[in-house]
Design a protein around this motif. Sequence first.
Motif, PDB file in Angstrom:
ATOM      1  N   TRP A   1       0.811  -1.224   0.000  1.00 18.38           N
ATOM      2  CA  TRP A   1       0.000   0.000   0.000  1.00 18.38           C
ATOM      3  C   TRP A   1       0.842   1.271   0.000  1.00 18.38           C
ATOM      4  N   ALA A   2       2.155   1.140   0.043  1.00 20.53           N
ATOM      5  CA  ALA A   2       3.017   2.312   0.225  1.00 20.53           C
ATOM      6  C   ALA A   2       2.842   3.351  -0.870  1.00 20.53           C
ATOM      7  N   ALA A   3       2.654   2.908  -2.106  1.00 21.81           N
ATOM      8  CA  ALA A   3       2.602   3.845  -3.233  1.00 21.81           C
ATOM      9  C   ALA A   3       1.232   4.480  -3.407  1.00 21.81           C
ATOM     10  N   ASP A   4       0.164   3.657  -3.346  1.00 14.74           N
ATOM     11  CA  ASP A   4      -1.159   4.194  -3.683  1.00 14.74           C
ATOM     12  C   ASP A   4      -2.160   4.137  -2.547  1.00 14.74           C
ATOM     13  N   GLY A   5      -1.751   3.694  -1.361  1.00 14.81           N
ATOM     14  CA  GLY A   5      -2.640   3.707  -0.205  1.00 14.81           C
ATOM     15  C   GLY A   5      -3.611   2.551  -0.125  1.00 14.81           C
ATOM     16  N   ILE A   6      -3.537   1.580  -1.054  1.00 13.62           N
ATOM     17  CA  ILE A   6      -4.527   0.514  -1.124  1.00 13.62           C
ATOM     18  C   ILE A   6      -3.868  -0.842  -0.862  1.00 13.62           C
ATOM     19  N   PRO A   7      -4.156  -1.495   0.276  1.00 12.05           N
ATOM     20  CA  PRO A   7      -3.642  -2.850   0.485  1.00 12.05           C
ATOM     21  C   PRO A   7      -4.223  -3.800  -0.558  1.00 12.05           C
ATOM     22  N   LYS A   8      -3.363  -4.593  -1.172  1.00 17.51           N
ATOM     23  CA  LYS A   8      -3.804  -5.500  -2.237  1.00 17.51           C
ATOM     24  C   LYS A   8      -4.034  -6.923  -1.711  1.00 17.51           C
ATOM     25  N   GLU A   9      -3.041  -7.474  -1.031  1.00 17.78           N
ATOM     26  CA  GLU A   9      -3.102  -8.871  -0.604  1.00 17.78           C
ATOM     27  C   GLU A   9      -4.012  -9.064   0.606  1.00 17.78           C
ATOM     28  N   GLU A  10      -3.980  -8.129   1.536  1.00 19.43           N
ATOM     29  CA  GLU A  10      -4.635  -8.312   2.831  1.00 19.43           C
ATOM     30  C   GLU A  10      -6.150  -8.588   2.755  1.00 19.43           C
ATOM     31  N   PRO A  11      -6.941  -7.786   2.030  1.00 21.96           N
ATOM     32  CA  PRO A  11      -8.399  -7.950   2.098  1.00 21.96           C
ATOM     33  C   PRO A  11      -8.915  -9.299   1.616  1.00 21.96           C
ATOM     34  N   SER A  12      -8.304  -9.870   0.583  1.00 23.91           N
ATOM     35  CA  SER A  12      -8.822 -11.105  -0.007  1.00 23.91           C
ATOM     36  C   SER A  12      -8.055 -12.356   0.437  1.00 23.91           C
ATOM     37  N   SER A  13      -7.130 -12.207   1.378  1.00 18.38           N
ATOM     38  CA  SER A  13      -6.320 -13.347   1.812  1.00 18.38           C
ATOM     39  C   SER A  13      -7.153 -14.355   2.606  1.00 18.38           C
ATOM     40  N   ASP A  14      -6.832 -15.634   2.434  1.00 19.10           N
ATOM     41  CA  ASP A  14      -7.474 -16.683   3.234  1.00 19.10           C
ATOM     42  C   ASP A  14      -7.188 -16.499   4.721  1.00 19.10           C
ATOM     43  N   LEU A  15      -6.116 -15.770   5.046  1.00 14.69           N
ATOM     44  CA  LEU A  15      -5.748 -15.569   6.451  1.00 14.69           C
ATOM     45  C   LEU A  15      -6.675 -14.590   7.165  1.00 14.69           C
ATOM     46  N   GLN A  16      -7.662 -14.026   6.451  1.00 15.01           N
ATOM     47  CA  GLN A  16      -8.712 -13.273   7.121  1.00 15.01           C
ATOM     48  C   GLN A  16      -9.716 -14.221   7.788  1.00 15.01           C
ATOM     49  N   ARG A  17      -9.674 -15.496   7.415  1.00 22.10           N
ATOM     50  CA  ARG A  17     -10.605 -16.477   7.975  1.00 22.10           C
ATOM     51  C   ARG A  17      -9.887 -17.600   8.726  1.00 22.10           C
ATOM     52  N   VAL A  18      -8.652 -17.893   8.333  1.00 18.16           N
ATOM     53  CA  VAL A  18      -7.891 -18.987   8.937  1.00 18.16           C
ATOM     54  C   VAL A  18      -6.728 -18.401   9.740  1.00 18.16           C
ATOM     55  N   VAL A  19      -6.570 -18.841  10.985  1.00 19.56           N
ATOM     56  CA  VAL A  19      -5.473 -18.351  11.821  1.00 19.56           C
ATOM     57  C   VAL A  19      -4.200 -19.106  11.471  1.00 19.56           C
ATOM     58  N   GLU A  20      -3.213 -18.371  11.011  1.00 23.69           N
ATOM     59  CA  GLU A  20      -1.976 -18.975  10.517  1.00 23.69           C
ATOM     60  C   GLU A  20      -1.099 -19.485  11.661  1.00 23.69           C
ATOM     61  N   ILE A  21      -0.512 -20.655  11.455  1.00 25.35           N
ATOM     62  CA  ILE A  21       0.541 -21.169  12.336  1.00 25.35           C
ATOM     63  C   ILE A  21       1.866 -20.795  11.681  1.00 25.35           C
ATOM     64  N   LYS A  22       2.646 -19.966  12.333  1.00 23.76           N
ATOM     65  CA  LYS A  22       3.865 -19.445  11.737  1.00 23.76           C
ATOM     66  C   LYS A  22       4.956 -20.517  11.659  1.00 23.76           C
TER      67      LYS A  22
ATOM     68  N   GLY B   1      -8.031  -6.752  19.208  1.00 20.92           N
ATOM     69  CA  GLY B   1      -6.742  -7.289  18.827  1.00 20.92           C
ATOM     70  C   GLY B   1      -6.872  -8.076  17.533  1.00 20.92           C
ATOM     71  N   HIS B   2      -5.747  -8.397  16.912  1.00 22.95           N
ATOM     72  CA  HIS B   2      -5.789  -8.996  15.569  1.00 22.95           C
ATOM     73  C   HIS B   2      -4.566  -9.858  15.315  1.00 22.95           C
ATOM     74  N   GLY B   3      -4.719 -10.784  14.387  1.00 24.85           N
ATOM     75  CA  GLY B   3      -3.573 -11.542  13.915  1.00 24.85           C
ATOM     76  C   GLY B   3      -2.603 -10.633  13.182  1.00 24.85           C
ATOM     77  N   ILE B   4      -1.344 -11.037  13.139  1.00 29.19           N
ATOM     78  CA  ILE B   4      -0.312 -10.216  12.505  1.00 29.19           C
ATOM     79  C   ILE B   4       0.830 -11.110  12.052  1.00 29.19           C
ATOM     80  N   GLY B   5       1.510 -10.701  11.013  1.00 30.75           N
ATOM     81  CA  GLY B   5       2.645 -11.445  10.480  1.00 30.75           C
ATOM     82  C   GLY B   5       3.030 -10.837   9.151  1.00 30.75           C
ATOM     83  N   GLU B   6       2.955 -11.617   8.098  1.00 34.64           N
ATOM     84  CA  GLU B   6       3.202 -11.064   6.770  1.00 34.64           C
ATOM     85  C   GLU B   6       2.064 -10.146   6.337  1.00 34.64           C
ATOM     86  N   LEU B   7       0.895 -10.296   6.976  1.00 37.90           N
ATOM     87  CA  LEU B   7      -0.202  -9.343   6.840  1.00 37.90           C
ATOM     88  C   LEU B   7      -0.238  -8.453   8.084  1.00 37.90           C
TER      89      LEU B   7
END
Length: 403
Positions: free
Chosen positions: A126-147, A309-315
């Motif tokens: 999002w650095a250039a245009d202010g719009i996150p691309k990967e985050e909104p549609s990622s499966d990790l919005q529904r599945v909690v990732e095991i790092k 609170g929220h999950g965090i990592g590569e997202l």
Amino acid sequence: MDQVKSRLRLLNAIMADVATLSCARCSKPANLQCPKCVELKLPREDAAFCTQDCFKASWSSHKSVHLKAKQSNGAGNPENEGWQYCLKKGQGRTPKLPYFDWTGTLRPYPISSKRVVPAHIDLPDWAADGIPKEEPSSDLQRVVEIKTPDQIERMRETCRIAREVLDAAARVIRPGITTDEIDRVVHDATIAAGGYPSPLNYHFFPKSCCTSVNEVICHGIPDARKLEDGDIVNVDVSVFYKGVHADLNDTYFVGNVDEESRRLVQCTYECLEKAISIVKPGVRFREVGEVINRHATMAGFSVAKSYCGHGIGELFHCAPNIPHYARNKAVGVMKAGQTFTIEPMINAGIWRDRMWPDGWTDVTADGKRSAQFEHTLLVTETGVEVLTARLPSSPKVYPWLDA
């Protein structure tokens, strides 16, 4: 009859044109268009979707296109104007604000120009245009990732940098300094460590950290207001480094603070500590809110409910969502390898909130003060590791820790 045929021909031409477009989300043939994009006369290829489901799934990121178009068609280039406008909504943050029923004494001040990020720094999408691309549609919005072990090591390193950045900000807090100067310290320290300040241009947020003063619950925008003796200020720092994010915040005293505010800040700190103490495999995420709510209400305070609170990592933000209030409906249990934040926001008065016209600054509905603390955590096989824990070099700013 001729008029009807003419309209039918026009409609068929439009439908044929739309049918040649590809869905902005999945690239399948598209025959639907975003009505707002049509209203704003945006390019059809950016507004086409194959189904309502694709449109809904893309909405959180797609709507940013509308905001960007409005800004371009409105007040000119905000960056050239010194970012006197909050880029989230395009609303002015100058004295010429629209009427607003302010809940407390705090008011918005002008915002300085966007800070520069050197070319060698790795950027989030999002650095250039202010719009996150990967985050909104990622499966990790529904599945909690095991790092993976590699992800965990990178997060440890990034979280340590984030703690050092927040500590640098803590050292300059005093009456008379502006929150914009605090933002400069955060930005420079992050860049010096090789990281990117995650909030910068995230959904058009205009600064490198959040500074929430007095009645601001969260997402305060650093500006030209000078901190005053007796204020409390939360500084929320997030860092992107080696492909992962870290997130933490502390609330600080500015000069001589009244006893009620000191009690509020200490209670909020204790709420976070008590919540962290139950983190281990098998614990339900919903139990975090029960622990926090119990301690806050016993002290006579309330828990803000609009943020969690929220999950965090590569997202930056992903599953799980972790509410801080009681009787919440959070789903799931903690497992080793998960990373997430706990970040209770505790209010001196009622829990309800109001949003400023800038679209970011969230304040208490009654104008009373609010405090917050946050850590990024790793669930281990036997308990929890606080990745953003205080360091031996961290400033000693809380009397109850010294005691």
